[in-house]
Design an enzyme around this catalytic site. Structure first.
Site, PDB file in Angstrom:
ATOM      1  N   GLY A   1      16.009   2.974  21.164  1.00  0.00           N
ATOM      2  CA  GLY A   1      16.116   4.355  21.629  1.00  0.00           C
ATOM      3  C   GLY A   1      15.058   4.628  22.683  1.00  0.00           C
TER       4      GLY A   1
ATOM      5  N   GLY B   1     -10.746 -10.688  10.652  1.00  0.00           N
ATOM      6  CA  GLY B   1     -10.613  -9.295  10.200  1.00  0.00           C
ATOM      7  C   GLY B   1     -10.599  -9.222   8.684  1.00  0.00           C
TER       8      GLY B   1
ATOM      9  N   GLY C   1     -10.218  -6.435   6.856  1.00  0.00           N
ATOM     10  CA  GLY C   1      -9.730  -5.104   6.496  1.00  0.00           C
ATOM     11  C   GLY C   1      -8.674  -5.248   5.414  1.00  0.00           C
TER      12      GLY C   1
ATOM     13  N   ILE D   1      -5.418  -5.820   5.516  1.00  0.00           N
ATOM     14  CA  ILE D   1      -4.502  -6.966   5.610  1.00  0.00           C
ATOM     15  C   ILE D   1      -5.240  -8.271   5.317  1.00  0.00           C
ATOM     16  CG2 ILE D   1      -3.106  -8.342   7.224  1.00  0.00           C
ATOM     17  CD1 ILE D   1      -2.153  -5.752   8.484  1.00  0.00           C
TER      18      ILE D   1
ATOM     19  N   VAL E   1     -15.408 -13.829  17.066  1.00  0.00           N
ATOM     20  CA  VAL E   1     -14.686 -15.045  17.475  1.00  0.00           C
ATOM     21  C   VAL E   1     -14.717 -15.133  18.998  1.00  0.00           C
ATOM     22  CG1 VAL E   1     -12.453 -16.207  17.474  1.00  0.00           C
ATOM     23  CG2 VAL E   1     -13.229 -14.988  15.433  1.00  0.00           C
TER      24      VAL E   1
ATOM     25  N   ARG F   1      -3.929  -2.501  13.948  1.00  0.00           N
ATOM     26  CA  ARG F   1      -2.599  -2.309  14.528  1.00  0.00           C
ATOM     27  C   ARG F   1      -2.655  -1.224  15.590  1.00  0.00           C
ATOM     28  NH1 ARG F   1       1.644  -4.546  11.839  1.00  0.00           N
ATOM     29  NH2 ARG F   1       3.069  -2.867  12.422  1.00  0.00           N
TER      30      ARG F   1
ATOM     31  N   ALA G   1       1.869   4.166   4.862  1.00  0.00           N
ATOM     32  CA  ALA G   1       3.289   4.490   4.719  1.00  0.00           C
ATOM     33  C   ALA G   1       3.484   5.887   4.128  1.00  0.00           C
ATOM     34  CB  ALA G   1       3.957   3.444   3.833  1.00  0.00           C
TER      35      ALA G   1
ATOM     36  N   HIS H   1      -5.508   7.504 -25.469  1.00  0.00           N
ATOM     37  CA  HIS H   1      -6.373   6.391 -25.877  1.00  0.00           C
ATOM     38  C   HIS H   1      -5.515   5.322 -26.535  1.00  0.00           C
ATOM     39  CE1 HIS H   1      -9.796   4.195 -27.429  1.00  0.00           C
ATOM     40  NE2 HIS H   1      -9.175   4.148 -28.604  1.00  0.00           N
TER      41      HIS H   1
HETATM   42  P1  FAD Z   1       7.000   1.605  11.037  1.00  0.00           P
HETATM   43  O1  FAD Z   1       7.108   1.289   9.607  1.00  0.00           O
HETATM   44  O2  FAD Z   1       6.287   0.640  11.900  1.00  0.00           O
HETATM   45  O3  FAD Z   1       8.490   1.811  11.571  1.00  0.00           O
HETATM   46  C1  FAD Z   1       8.759   2.063  12.909  1.00  0.00           C
HETATM   47  C2  FAD Z   1      10.185   1.623  13.214  1.00  0.00           C
HETATM   48  O4  FAD Z   1      10.527   2.061  14.532  1.00  0.00           O
HETATM   49  C3  FAD Z   1      10.367   0.115  13.213  1.00  0.00           C
HETATM   50  O5  FAD Z   1      11.523  -0.231  12.514  1.00  0.00           O
HETATM   51  C4  FAD Z   1      10.517  -0.228  14.697  1.00  0.00           C
HETATM   52  O6  FAD Z   1      11.321  -1.365  14.915  1.00  0.00           O
HETATM   53  C5  FAD Z   1      11.224   1.015  15.198  1.00  0.00           C
HETATM   54  N1  FAD Z   1      11.102   1.244  16.634  1.00  0.00           N
HETATM   55  C6  FAD Z   1      10.005   1.187  17.420  1.00  0.00           C
HETATM   56  N2  FAD Z   1      10.312   1.513  18.690  1.00  0.00           N
HETATM   57  C7  FAD Z   1      11.646   1.766  18.711  1.00  0.00           C
HETATM   58  C8  FAD Z   1      12.551   2.157  19.711  1.00  0.00           C
HETATM   59  N3  FAD Z   1      12.175   2.379  20.971  1.00  0.00           N
HETATM   60  N4  FAD Z   1      13.851   2.311  19.371  1.00  0.00           N
HETATM   61  C9  FAD Z   1      14.284   2.108  18.109  1.00  0.00           C
HETATM   62  N5  FAD Z   1      13.450   1.747  17.113  1.00  0.00           N
HETATM   63  C10 FAD Z   1      12.164   1.590  17.416  1.00  0.00           C
HETATM   64  N6  FAD Z   1       0.698   1.010   4.171  1.00  0.00           N
HETATM   65  C11 FAD Z   1       0.580   1.542   2.942  1.00  0.00           C
HETATM   66  O7  FAD Z   1       0.566   2.769   2.805  1.00  0.00           O
HETATM   67  N7  FAD Z   1       0.481   0.749   1.827  1.00  0.00           N
HETATM   68  C12 FAD Z   1       0.477  -0.597   1.913  1.00  0.00           C
HETATM   69  O8  FAD Z   1       0.379  -1.281   0.894  1.00  0.00           O
HETATM   70  C13 FAD Z   1       0.617  -1.190   3.192  1.00  0.00           C
HETATM   71  N8  FAD Z   1       0.629  -2.527   3.330  1.00  0.00           N
HETATM   72  C14 FAD Z   1       0.810  -3.069   4.569  1.00  0.00           C
HETATM   73  C15 FAD Z   1       0.815  -4.449   4.671  1.00  0.00           C
HETATM   74  C16 FAD Z   1       0.979  -5.042   5.908  1.00  0.00           C
HETATM   75  C17 FAD Z   1       1.009  -6.548   6.017  1.00  0.00           C
HETATM   76  C18 FAD Z   1       1.162  -4.223   7.060  1.00  0.00           C
HETATM   77  C19 FAD Z   1       1.383  -4.850   8.411  1.00  0.00           C
HETATM   78  C20 FAD Z   1       1.138  -2.848   6.973  1.00  0.00           C
HETATM   79  C21 FAD Z   1       0.948  -2.252   5.715  1.00  0.00           C
HETATM   80  N9  FAD Z   1       0.901  -0.874   5.566  1.00  0.00           N
HETATM   81  C22 FAD Z   1       0.725  -0.330   4.321  1.00  0.00           C
HETATM   82  C23 FAD Z   1       1.020   0.043   6.719  1.00  0.00           C
HETATM   83  C24 FAD Z   1       2.458   0.603   6.774  1.00  0.00           C
HETATM   84  O9  FAD Z   1       3.369  -0.455   6.876  1.00  0.00           O
HETATM   85  C25 FAD Z   1       2.593   1.541   7.950  1.00  0.00           C
HETATM   86  O10 FAD Z   1       1.593   2.539   7.894  1.00  0.00           O
HETATM   87  C26 FAD Z   1       3.963   2.207   7.937  1.00  0.00           C
HETATM   88  O11 FAD Z   1       4.989   1.262   7.998  1.00  0.00           O
HETATM   89  C27 FAD Z   1       4.101   3.171   9.118  1.00  0.00           C
HETATM   90  O12 FAD Z   1       5.341   3.775   9.073  1.00  0.00           O
HETATM   91  P2  FAD Z   1       6.069   4.304  10.395  1.00  0.00           P
HETATM   92  O13 FAD Z   1       7.368   4.859   9.944  1.00  0.00           O
HETATM   93  O14 FAD Z   1       5.148   5.154  11.152  1.00  0.00           O
HETATM   94  O15 FAD Z   1       6.298   3.008  11.295  1.00  0.00           O
HETATM   95  P1  NAD Z   2      -8.026  -2.738   9.495  1.00  0.00           P
HETATM   96  O1  NAD Z   2      -8.432  -1.780  10.530  1.00  0.00           O
HETATM   97  O2  NAD Z   2      -7.937  -2.303   8.087  1.00  0.00           O
HETATM   98  O3  NAD Z   2      -8.997  -3.997   9.509  1.00  0.00           O
HETATM   99  C1  NAD Z   2      -9.189  -4.771  10.645  1.00  0.00           C
HETATM  100  C2  NAD Z   2     -10.546  -5.410  10.555  1.00  0.00           C
HETATM  101  O4  NAD Z   2     -10.648  -6.344  11.593  1.00  0.00           O
HETATM  102  C3  NAD Z   2     -11.687  -4.413  10.729  1.00  0.00           C
HETATM  103  O5  NAD Z   2     -12.590  -4.554   9.664  1.00  0.00           O
HETATM  104  C4  NAD Z   2     -12.280  -4.783  12.053  1.00  0.00           C
HETATM  105  O6  NAD Z   2     -13.676  -4.609  12.102  1.00  0.00           O
HETATM  106  C5  NAD Z   2     -11.935  -6.256  12.144  1.00  0.00           C
HETATM  107  N1  NAD Z   2     -11.850  -6.748  13.509  1.00  0.00           N
HETATM  108  C6  NAD Z   2     -11.262  -6.157  14.580  1.00  0.00           C
HETATM  109  N2  NAD Z   2     -11.367  -6.961  15.670  1.00  0.00           N
HETATM  110  C7  NAD Z   2     -12.017  -8.075  15.265  1.00  0.00           C
HETATM  111  C8  NAD Z   2     -12.416  -9.280  15.908  1.00  0.00           C
HETATM  112  N3  NAD Z   2     -12.148  -9.489  17.203  1.00  0.00           N
HETATM  113  N4  NAD Z   2     -13.072 -10.211  15.188  1.00  0.00           N
HETATM  114  C9  NAD Z   2     -13.333 -10.003  13.865  1.00  0.00           C
HETATM  115  N5  NAD Z   2     -12.989  -8.893  13.208  1.00  0.00           N
HETATM  116  C10 NAD Z   2     -12.325  -7.942  13.883  1.00  0.00           C
HETATM  117  O7  NAD Z   2      -6.639  -3.336  10.002  1.00  0.00           O
HETATM  118  P2  NAD Z   2      -5.648  -4.361   9.314  1.00  0.00           P
HETATM  119  O8  NAD Z   2      -6.247  -4.970   8.110  1.00  0.00           O
HETATM  120  O9  NAD Z   2      -5.166  -5.231  10.411  1.00  0.00           O
HETATM  121  O10 NAD Z   2      -4.478  -3.401   8.890  1.00  0.00           O
HETATM  122  C11 NAD Z   2      -3.760  -2.638   9.883  1.00  0.00           C
HETATM  123  C12 NAD Z   2      -3.337  -1.307   9.351  1.00  0.00           C
HETATM  124  O11 NAD Z   2      -2.381  -1.477   8.332  1.00  0.00           O
HETATM  125  C13 NAD Z   2      -4.506  -0.540   8.774  1.00  0.00           C
HETATM  126  O12 NAD Z   2      -4.618   0.676   9.476  1.00  0.00           O
HETATM  127  C14 NAD Z   2      -4.171  -0.282   7.350  1.00  0.00           C
HETATM  128  O13 NAD Z   2      -4.317   1.080   7.009  1.00  0.00           O
HETATM  129  C15 NAD Z   2      -2.704  -0.656   7.234  1.00  0.00           C
HETATM  130  N6  NAD Z   2      -2.570  -1.417   5.983  1.00  0.00           N
HETATM  131  C16 NAD Z   2      -2.708  -0.722   4.829  1.00  0.00           C
HETATM  132  C17 NAD Z   2      -2.653  -1.398   3.626  1.00  0.00           C
HETATM  133  C18 NAD Z   2      -2.801  -0.632   2.376  1.00  0.00           C
HETATM  134  O14 NAD Z   2      -2.693   0.586   2.412  1.00  0.00           O
HETATM  135  N7  NAD Z   2      -3.015  -1.288   1.245  1.00  0.00           N
HETATM  136  C19 NAD Z   2      -2.482  -2.773   3.609  1.00  0.00           C
HETATM  137  C20 NAD Z   2      -2.371  -3.447   4.805  1.00  0.00           C
HETATM  138  C21 NAD Z   2      -2.423  -2.745   5.990  1.00  0.00           C
END
Ligand code: FAD
Ligand code: NAD
Length: 474
Positions: A121, A188, A190, A192, A245, A281, A329, A453
């Site tokens: 889109g 990183g 964090g 992930i 790095v 991200r 999410a 409890h």
């Molecule tokens: P997204 O989920 O990224 O969805 C966006 C959608 O838009 C995608 O399907 C994309 O393809 C689509 N899109 C983009 N541009 C276009 C376009 N131009 N046209 C049509 N479609 C398009 N968050 C948590 O709260 N708990 C967790 O445990 C957690 N674990 C995570 C683990 C990992 C490995 C990762 C990478 C992320 C995790 N997150 C977690 C973060 C979470 O996934 C995101 O915060 C969440 O998905 C964001 O939702 P959103 O709807 O904003 O975007």
């Molecule tokens: P993050 O911001 O949580 O952690 C990234 C880490 O990488 C930071 O600590 C940062 O200092 C480090 N970093 C950045 N550049 C670097 C470099 N060049 N060398 C070494 N370290 C570096 O991001 P993430 O772990 O990639 O996760 C991405 C997003 O996804 C986050 O915003 C997080 O909220 C979301 N997420 C959420 C969950 C959850 O809610 N359980 C799980 C996974 C991801």
């Protein structure tokens, strides 16, 4: 040209939830999403369902079962023969979980009579969106009275470690390993890095995390970060702080990656079999045609919105990872609901002060509200109640006694200001304090609520009692 009350771009947890809520409210709704699964089939659910929350938790659970089999169950008097892992089966199970949930979204779209477009889109003008199919040979323009941008985010790339999807991967690659890498490097430490590092560490990898910052999890309560750091070290995660790095080199012959990094003035070299880049991200706005509607992004590439997720352009909203605030999410979903309800004329809002955060390590880290550091910085007087899980009968019964609960209450009004948990099932326990915060509770309110409890929730009860120094079991 087809017209809609609401067009949502993106079907992640922000977009698909916004679309469902809009449709529930009687608005004629369309949703456009471009995600395709590995077989080329449309797969709504965004990052969260396809390569984020859901697959990572599926692998975290699988790997924890394996870890418990070898480490925890023997302490319960359960003898096991040869424990083994079948990564292919583990991955197949994970894929089934994804498929079930993404298919479920398609069903919800159908049930709610949402018009669903699989494709890209992009704005062409005003509130007109061009939808292109995946081959880019079929285009259609649709118009909406309201547009919700929910395009999410993608991994940040760093020049020192370019993802080749074989040796150097991002989080998606690290969810798809078909064998357990013997030596796994992660850039990183964090959410992930820690979650995926935990998965592969439990399955047998030697995991080294290189973290640029000097402090471990600086945004987390300092006591919890300290305690968690020690626990993760005991589990075998080697977390190196202040590590920058400088370069990486792939050696196809040995099937390894050499990572050169610097800590202070000292240069170090590390050889790994796989390297994961988990450095945060960034919002996705490219290809969205924002230039056609003069919608600006901020310095971090996020779409600028007000406190109600409304952009400066009338009728155009943005939610989730593509705007300010935590990339979570549930935050994206709540914004989606609030925006849909406001479009329908309701007075909805998101309470950004009561968002639960969870890092799904073992034990889990979970919190809501302010940290002590944030309260100190803001000059807000507070009292602290702490309670360790090792003082709970249920924790001993299950054999998992690590961690503690910390509750922060206003020193004068006793208003609950924050809660920080490190422990088994912290992700579930934190819901109680979020609820309490939404009801503007005091710590005394929690102290007077009856908790069953023996449960781990007694840790929250006791921490609330501890705010006034009257915890019973510690
Ligand atoms: P997204 O989920 O990224 O969805 C966006 C959608 O838009 C995608 O399907 C994309 O393809 C689509 N899109 C983009 N541009 C276009 C376009 N131009 N046209 C049509 N479609 C398009 N968050 C948590 O709260 N708990 C967790 O445990 C957690 N674990 C995570 C683990 C990992 C490995 C990762 C990478 C992320 C995790 N997150 C977690 C973060 C979470 O996934 C995101 O915060 C969440 O998905 C964001 O939702 P959103 O709807 O904003 O975007
Ligand atoms: P993050 O911001 O949580 O952690 C990234 C880490 O990488 C930071 O600590 C940062 O200092 C480090 N970093 C950045 N550049 C670097 C470099 N060049 N060398 C070494 N370290 C570096 O991001 P993430 O772990 O990639 O996760 C991405 C997003 O996804 C986050 O915003 C997080 O909220 C979301 N997420 C959420 C969950 C959850 O809610 N359980 C799980 C996974 C991801």
């Amino acid at each position: 040209m087809k017209n809609y009350d609401v067009i949502v771009i993106g079907a992640g947890p922000g977009g698909y939830v916004a679309a469902i809520r809009a449709a529930q409210l009687g608005l004629k709704t369309a949703c456009v999403d471009r995600w395709l699964d590995a077989t080329g089939k449309p797969s709504p659910g965004g990052t969260c369902l396809n390569v984020g929350c859901i697959p990572s938790k599926a692998l975290l659970d699988s790997s924890l079962h394996y870890h418990n089999l070898t480490h925890l169950l023997p302490t319960h008097g359960i003898r096991i023969g040869d424990a083994g892992i079948d990564i292919a089966a583990m991955q197949t199970r994970k894929e089934k979980v994804i498929k079930m949930l993404t298919t479920g979204i398609k069903g919800l779209f159908k049930k709610n009579k949402i018009t669903w477009f699989s494709g890209e889109g992009a704005f062409v003008s005003g509130k007109r969106i061009e939808v292109s199919n995946h081959q880019n040979d079929d285009k259609e323009i649709i118009e909406g009275s309201n547009i919700i941008i929910a395009t999410g985010s993608a991994p940040v790339a760093i020049p020192a470690a370019v993802v080749d999807n074989q040796y150097i991967v991002d989080s998606t690659g690290a969810l798809n390993f078909q064998t357990v890498p013997e030596r796994l490097g992660i850039i990183g430490a964090g959410a992930i890095g820690l979650e995926l590092g935990s998965v592969w560490n439990r399955l047998g990898s030697n995991v080294v995390l290189l973290e640029a910052k000097d402090a471990f999890l600086p945004e987390v309560d300092h006591d919890i970060a300290k305690e968690a750091g020690k626990a993760f070290k005991r589990q075998g995660l080697d977390i190196r702080l202040g590590a920058l790095v400088e370069s990486t080199k792939i050696d196809e012959k040995t099937g390894s990656v050499t990572v050169v990094y610097r800590i202070g003035e000292e240069m170090h070299t590390m050889e790994v079999d796989k390297l994961v880049v988990a450095c945060g991200r960034q919002p996705i706005t490219s290809g969205l045609g924002l230039e056609h509607i003069a919608l600006a992004t901020d310095a971090q590439g996020r779409i600028e919105v007000d406190s109600h997720c409304h952009t400066p352009i009338d009728g155009i909203h943005a939610i989730g990872d593509v705007i300010r605030g935590p990339m979570l999410a549930h935050k994206a979903s709540e914004e989606g609901i609030a925006v849909a309800e406001r479009i329908a004329g309701q007075r909805s809002h998101v309470n950004y002060e009561a968002i639960p955060w969870v890092i799904y390590t073992h034990p889990e880290i979970a919190w809501a509200g302010k940290t002590e550091a944030a309260l100190e910085a803001a000059g807000i007087p507070f009292r602290v109640g702490r309670f360790p899980f090792r003082a709970l009968g249920r924790a001993h019964g299950s054999g998992e006694t690590d961690g503690f609960v910390k509750i922060l209450g206003h020193a004068k009004t006793d208003r609950l200001l924050g809660a920080h948990l490190f422990g088994n099932h912290a992700s579930e326990l934190v819901a109680e304090v979020v609820t309490a915060m939404e009801f503007s509770a005091c710590t005394e309110d929690i102290a007077r609520i009856i908790h069953a409890h023996p449960t781990l929730s007694e840790g929250i009860h006791e921490a609330a009692l501890a705010v006034e120094g009257r915890a019973i079991h510690f």
